[in-house]
Design an enzyme around this catalytic site. Structure first.
Site, mmCIF file in Angstrom:
data_model
loop_
_atom_site.group_PDB
_atom_site.id
_atom_site.type_symbol
_atom_site.label_atom_id
_atom_site.label_comp_id
_atom_site.label_asym_id
_atom_site.label_seq_id
_atom_site.Cartn_x
_atom_site.Cartn_y
_atom_site.Cartn_z
ATOM 1 N N GLU A 244 0.842 -1.214 0.000
ATOM 2 C CA GLU A 244 0.000 0.000 0.000
ATOM 3 C C GLU A 244 0.876 1.264 0.000
ATOM 4 O O GLU A 244 0.562 2.265 0.634
ATOM 5 C CB GLU A 244 -0.996 -0.022 1.150
ATOM 6 C CG GLU A 244 -2.060 -1.078 0.883
ATOM 7 C CD GLU A 244 -3.296 -0.955 1.732
ATOM 8 O OE1 GLU A 244 -3.703 0.173 2.028
ATOM 9 O OE2 GLU A 244 -3.867 -2.003 2.059
HETATM 10 N N1 COS Z 1 -6.222 12.231 -3.147
HETATM 11 C C1 COS Z 1 -6.808 12.845 -4.211
HETATM 12 N N2 COS Z 1 -6.123 13.134 -5.345
HETATM 13 C C2 COS Z 1 -4.819 12.783 -5.393
HETATM 14 C C3 COS Z 1 -4.161 12.141 -4.334
HETATM 15 C C4 COS Z 1 -4.934 11.862 -3.169
HETATM 16 N N3 COS Z 1 -4.390 11.268 -2.119
HETATM 17 N N4 COS Z 1 -2.872 11.912 -4.683
HETATM 18 C C5 COS Z 1 -2.720 12.398 -5.916
HETATM 19 N N5 COS Z 1 -3.897 12.923 -6.341
HETATM 20 C C6 COS Z 1 -4.152 13.569 -7.629
HETATM 21 C C7 COS Z 1 -3.247 14.760 -7.829
HETATM 22 O O1 COS Z 1 -3.794 15.929 -7.248
HETATM 23 C C8 COS Z 1 -3.177 14.845 -9.337
HETATM 24 O O2 COS Z 1 -4.350 15.465 -9.824
HETATM 25 P P1 COS Z 1 -4.274 16.448 -11.080
HETATM 26 O O3 COS Z 1 -3.903 15.581 -12.237
HETATM 27 O O4 COS Z 1 -5.647 17.012 -11.145
HETATM 28 O O5 COS Z 1 -3.226 17.467 -10.712
HETATM 29 C C9 COS Z 1 -3.235 13.397 -9.781
HETATM 30 O O6 COS Z 1 -3.823 12.671 -8.683
HETATM 31 C C10 COS Z 1 -1.846 12.852 -10.074
HETATM 32 O O7 COS Z 1 -1.056 13.084 -8.920
HETATM 33 P P2 COS Z 1 0.533 13.100 -8.939
HETATM 34 O O8 COS Z 1 1.003 13.909 -10.110
HETATM 35 O O9 COS Z 1 1.035 13.470 -7.573
HETATM 36 O O10 COS Z 1 0.839 11.575 -9.255
HETATM 37 P P3 COS Z 1 2.190 10.774 -9.311
HETATM 38 O O11 COS Z 1 2.080 9.842 -10.446
HETATM 39 O O12 COS Z 1 3.361 11.694 -9.221
HETATM 40 O O13 COS Z 1 2.124 9.851 -8.015
HETATM 41 C C11 COS Z 1 2.299 9.055 -5.789
HETATM 42 C C12 COS Z 1 2.036 10.240 -6.739
HETATM 43 C C13 COS Z 1 3.733 8.594 -5.780
HETATM 44 C C14 COS Z 1 1.947 9.596 -4.407
HETATM 45 C C15 COS Z 1 1.363 7.887 -6.160
HETATM 46 O O14 COS Z 1 1.720 7.337 -7.385
HETATM 47 C C16 COS Z 1 1.347 6.795 -5.121
HETATM 48 O O15 COS Z 1 0.681 6.899 -4.087
HETATM 49 N N6 COS Z 1 2.056 5.702 -5.383
HETATM 50 C C17 COS Z 1 2.055 4.565 -4.515
HETATM 51 C C18 COS Z 1 0.985 3.664 -4.945
HETATM 52 C C19 COS Z 1 0.879 2.519 -4.015
HETATM 53 O O16 COS Z 1 0.545 2.685 -2.850
HETATM 54 N N7 COS Z 1 1.136 1.322 -4.535
HETATM 55 C C20 COS Z 1 1.038 0.153 -3.744
HETATM 56 C C21 COS Z 1 0.116 -0.800 -4.365
HETATM 57 S S1 COS Z 1 -1.517 -0.538 -4.029
HETATM 58 S S2 COS Z 1 -1.894 -1.904 -2.702
#
Ligand code: COS
Length: 384
Positions: free
Chosen positions: A363
């Protein structure tokens, strides 16, 4: 210690404590060794109504919140973080429907999950898309009244055990993260099969497997929210679910602490209990302090989410980061206190140390949690 738990939370804690002691403790070694899925315990969870906790009453649930779930997961994980995961991962798979599903979708799927008849799972990760969740390659193409899914999801908790899957797939790859969409896929749908079952270091009672989609046709109505909202659905789902992983980590740490205190009183060296040595006492004191701090942060995160606040990503990530690191440190120290016996499978702490490790990884790795926290801090500062 009074944590200000509600009557319902105290009841959940007591029920889960009983299940842990009476049903899980006697079989945890067996499931860890065999890697079989603990269907008999899942049945006990269902009979105790644990799958109903977070689902709204109108769909057969108890209308509980994240805090209620956290209490259950912590208490069960105190005995076995792997078995408890059948419940926690069902929560993860359910959140997309709970948070973004239509009324029809909720009516169709939530009662099955609430009753415990169907487990759920969340399909986001792929071989080339773990931390970089926006990099998924699985596609969903609209064809008449159906979407056709192609691709493979990897390391899916509850893998082949679940029946209802929330799956993230690309409907428009050119748009990157904004081209992802979320879908509900049911077990038994032609073109949906399971790949290899993973042989894991820890949480071995939990089944982790691949989901394989080959021209898998699902009804158009199984799209969650709208096309292009898949990434947001996934991120919000993780915001809601990470305190559950934190609770799993907290439970594992609390279980290891309990075992360590008990053992240190029994184990005699140099003519006295090792609990009489300051070296051991300091370790126990540090372990207990870390567990307590983790508990307060996890409860705070869960309660904050339950207020309905929109700003939940930071505290959710903090709870998972801190509790998972705590679990790793505390279980490692538990093995140290048990000494040679701690390294052997006759005692539960080596398993707890193996089980703890995954909480720093899944996660979102703890490095990703730090990134989420830092991004929130910077965003908050920019908005002042
Ligand atoms: N809530 C609502 N919106 C969100 C958000 C959240 N927690 N996190 C990101 N967003 C939105 C951003 O605001 C952005 O929106 P806009 O396109 O309108 O600007 C969009 O989603 C993309 O966000 P961002 O550019 O930050 O995305 P990235 O690809 O850079 O990724 C991380 C950000 C690294 C935080 C994300 O990819 C992540 O959480 N990765 C881990 C995933 C994970 O937990 N994997 C494990 C497997 S799942 S069991």
């Amino acid at each position: 210690m009074d944590y200000g738990l509600t009557e319902l939370q105290l009841e959940i804690k007591e029920i889960c404590h009983k299940i842990g002691e009476e049903k899980m403790k006697p079989v945890r070694e067996h499931y860890d060794e065999s890697g079989e899925f603990p269907w008999d315990i899942v049945k006990v969870f269902a009979e105790a109504d644990l799958f109903r906790i977070a689902i709204s009453e109108e769909y057969g649930g108890m209308s509980g919140g994240v805090m209620d779930t956290v209490i259950a997961v912590e208490e069960l994980s105190r005995v076995d973080g792997g078995i408890a995961l059948a419940l926690a991962a069902t929560g993860l798979g359910t959140y997309p429907i709970l948070l973004y599903g239509s009324d029809e979708q909720k009516k169709k799927f939530l009662p099955r999950i609430a009753s415990g008849k169907s487990l759920a799972a969340f399909g986001l990760t792929e071989a080339e898309a773990g931390s970089d969740a926006g990099g998924i390659r699985t596609t969903a193409v609209l064809d008449g009244n159906e979407y056709i899914l192609n691709g493979t999801k990897q390391w899916i908790t509850n893998g082949s055990a679940a029946e209802i899957y929330s799956v993230i797939a690309m409907t428009n790859r050119a748009k990157g993260a904004r081209g992802a969409s979320a879908f509900i896929v049911e077990k038994g749908t032609p073109g949906f099969t399971f790949g290899k079952k993973e042989n894991k270091m820890g949480i071995r009672a939990s089944v982790t497997s691949e989901l394989v989609f080959q021209d898998c046709r699902i009804p158009k109505e199984n799209l969650i929210a709208k096309e292009g909202m898949g990434f947001i659905v996934a991120m919000k789902t993780l915001d809601f679910s990470r305190p559950g992983v934190a609770a799993q980590a907290l439970g594992i740490a609390a279980g290891a602490l309990e075992e360590s205190v008990r053992y240190s009183r029994q184990r005699r060296q140099f003519g006295k209990s090792i609990s009489g040595f300051q070296g051991v006492q300091f370790m126990l004191a540090d372990m207990a302090t870390q567990v307590e701090a983790a508990r307060l942060l996890v409860y705070q995160a869960a309660r904050h989410i339950d207020t309905g606040s929109k700003d939940i990503a930071k505290i959710s990530a903090m709870s998972k980061l801190f509790a998972a690191d705590t679990a790793m440190r505390v279980t490692t120290d538990a093995v140290q206190i048990f000494g040679g016996y701690g390294y052997m499978k006759e005692y539960p702490v080596e398993k707890m140390m193996r089980d703890a490790k995954i909480t720093q990884i899944y996660e979102g790795t703890n490095q990703i949690q730090r990134e989420v926290i830092a991004l929130c801090l910077i965003k908050e500062a920019a908005s002042v």
